[in-house]
Design a protein around this motif. Sequence first.
Motif: not given
Length: 179
Positions: A9-13, A92-99, A169-179
């Motif tokens: 639950d805390s990951k999207p935040k 808004v949708m912090s869990g979006a992966r494909i985008t 690119i690093i930030l997006s990869a980090l966000a993907l790894s957290r999902n």
Amino acid sequence: MGGSEAGDDSKPKGNRGISFLDFIMRIVAILGTLGSAIAMGTTNETLPSFEQFIRFKAEYKDLPTFTFFVVANGIVSAYLAVSLVLSILHIVMSGARITRVVLIFFDTVMMAFLTSGASAAAAIVYLAHKGNARANWIAICQQYNSFCDRASGSLVGSFIGVLVFLLLIILSALALSRN
């Protein structure tokens, strides 16, 4: 198991914070690349001469490398402006992966495009400042000071854009790894 659910639950935040930073960095990159394109695109200098009808003029259009630099920075600026929409979507949708994967792909392509334009222009600016005795090319910056200063300055914003893309690119990869 209960602990991992609370962690999920805390990951999207956390991703929301990353997404907000992504948005801010894209604005910084737009300012850098657009500023570089405008600075180089408006770079010109005319030298005074003794003859009334003979003028020595230097413009960015005189060198195809500088034209490529302006076009590359313009295209990257436009891409960054369009990508702000996806960046807002990620807030808004912090869990979006494909985008996020799509952004990583296009961010990488744009970073390569921007790097090629900035590097090619940097090589020409170096030759303008230093010349090349072996090739019998003289340094023109002694005569065209303003032209060279603006061309050199425009490189700064472009290379800042390259650095921001790397961080995006690093930030997006980090966000993907957290999902």
